[in-house]
Design a protein around this motif. Sequence first.
Motif, PDB file in Angstrom:
ATOM      1  N   PHE A   1       0.837  -1.202   0.000  1.00  0.00           N
ATOM      2  CA  PHE A   1       0.000   0.000   0.000  1.00  0.00           C
ATOM      3  C   PHE A   1       0.874   1.255   0.000  1.00  0.00           C
ATOM      4  N   PHE A   2       1.870   1.262   0.880  1.00  0.00           N
ATOM      5  CA  PHE A   2       2.790   2.393   0.934  1.00  0.00           C
ATOM      6  C   PHE A   2       4.151   1.891   1.409  1.00  0.00           C
ATOM      7  N   CYS A   3       5.148   2.000   0.552  1.00  0.00           N
ATOM      8  CA  CYS A   3       6.497   1.522   0.870  1.00  0.00           C
ATOM      9  C   CYS A   3       7.366   2.695   1.293  1.00  0.00           C
ATOM     10  N   ILE A   4       7.828   2.684   2.533  1.00  0.00           N
ATOM     11  CA  ILE A   4       8.628   3.812   3.035  1.00  0.00           C
ATOM     12  C   ILE A   4       9.972   3.902   2.323  1.00  0.00           C
ATOM     13  N   HIS A   5      10.470   2.776   1.796  1.00  0.00           N
ATOM     14  CA  HIS A   5      11.738   2.810   1.070  1.00  0.00           C
ATOM     15  C   HIS A   5      11.575   3.547  -0.263  1.00  0.00           C
ATOM     16  N   LYS A   6      10.519   3.213  -0.986  1.00  0.00           N
ATOM     17  CA  LYS A   6      10.285   3.834  -2.285  1.00  0.00           C
ATOM     18  C   LYS A   6       9.981   5.327  -2.164  1.00  0.00           C
ATOM     19  N   HIS A   7       9.370   5.712  -1.048  1.00  0.00           N
ATOM     20  CA  HIS A   7       8.957   7.108  -0.865  1.00  0.00           C
ATOM     21  C   HIS A   7       9.887   7.866   0.088  1.00  0.00           C
TER      22      HIS A   7
ATOM     23  N   PHE B   1       7.226  -7.871  -2.993  1.00  0.00           N
ATOM     24  CA  PHE B   1       8.377  -7.949  -3.873  1.00  0.00           C
ATOM     25  C   PHE B   1       8.384  -6.697  -4.728  1.00  0.00           C
ATOM     26  N   GLY B   2       8.390  -5.528  -4.049  1.00  0.00           N
ATOM     27  CA  GLY B   2       8.338  -4.279  -4.775  1.00  0.00           C
ATOM     28  C   GLY B   2       7.017  -4.068  -5.471  1.00  0.00           C
ATOM     29  N   ARG B   3       5.989  -4.749  -4.992  1.00  0.00           N
ATOM     30  CA  ARG B   3       4.695  -4.649  -5.646  1.00  0.00           C
ATOM     31  C   ARG B   3       3.978  -3.370  -5.218  1.00  0.00           C
ATOM     32  N   SER B   4       2.921  -3.084  -5.902  1.00  0.00           N
ATOM     33  CA  SER B   4       2.075  -1.954  -5.535  1.00  0.00           C
ATOM     34  C   SER B   4       0.630  -2.315  -5.839  1.00  0.00           C
ATOM     35  N   MET B   5      -0.275  -1.830  -5.009  1.00  0.00           N
ATOM     36  CA  MET B   5      -1.696  -2.066  -5.233  1.00  0.00           C
ATOM     37  C   MET B   5      -2.164  -1.372  -6.511  1.00  0.00           C
ATOM     38  N   PHE B   6      -1.355  -0.438  -7.004  1.00  0.00           N
ATOM     39  CA  PHE B   6      -1.788   0.360  -8.141  1.00  0.00           C
ATOM     40  C   PHE B   6      -1.301  -0.208  -9.462  1.00  0.00           C
ATOM     41  N   ASN B   7      -0.503  -1.305  -9.420  1.00  0.00           N
ATOM     42  CA  ASN B   7      -0.008  -1.902 -10.653  1.00  0.00           C
ATOM     43  C   ASN B   7      -1.137  -2.655 -11.355  1.00  0.00           C
TER      44      ASN B   7
END
Length: 294
Positions: free
Chosen positions: A93-99, A288-294
């Motif tokens: 939902f929200f990855c602190i590493h990516k953001h 695995f680096g996924r996102s709900m928005f993919n």
Amino acid sequence: MENQMVHTLINPQNGNLAFKIFSFEDGCYFDHIQRNNYYSLIWFHQGNGIVRADFSEHEFAAGSLFAFSPYQPFMISSGKQISGIALQFHPDFFCIHKHQTEVACNGILFNNIYNPPFVTIDEGTSLKLSMLLEQMKSEIQNPALAQYELLISYLKIFLIALCRLKTEQEPGAFRATADLKEPFILQSLKEAIERDFKTKHSASDYAESLNISVKALAKITKGYFNRTLTELISERIIIEAKRELYLSNKAVKEIAFELGYQDEYYFSRFFKANVSISPQMYRETVGFGRSMFN
């Protein structure tokens, strides 16, 4: 627990928890070891007690807010009746590493091995956080166009407010060591761990680089961080391993090698001893680096 006190968003791709806010009126929800595959923010509005997290214990009172990363073990023992609110979100939902460039909470609010995992909420921040929580609850209850995007925007503001407050409070915590004779050693140790944790895994390595005896460094480390030097090093390695498992498609063997382990199976045992699950299981359940928005 009453239904109206729980606000949950489910990931439509896999049916797992994506985002959740709930109120609690006692400590029974957290009175056993928690090892969740999502981030948890627990804000105590009333009561006091002890939070056991990783290798440490921390006293809490009304106004304390604790932040825990996926699979970080914690448990709450309350002396009196406690109440508060919890906010939980999965990395998908929200990855602190990516953001990190937007929110910068990794290493401050989460995955900070050098400071206690909590912040004391002041009155001004309390009002701001309460308002954001109400906005998030309303958005979950009344889904509309761009619901996820708006929830993430509220969550970002929530996390930024906490990070700013924790950053303001941490210098005071470090100044509290001014009566010690070794504040320079503490700072040098932190810098050494951040620089060398991939290649130096033993307490003696750091004692040698800082030109201090292992026994003296162990005493200083335990006195200030309330953890052994070996525990600090292990935590730092695990944080990096988790980051790589989530953000990259590298094989476990490659991650192990980059972290200074020639034997993949030894690294996997080390990871499981600290996280309670294997590296592969961590990757499968946290993402695995996924996102709900993919």
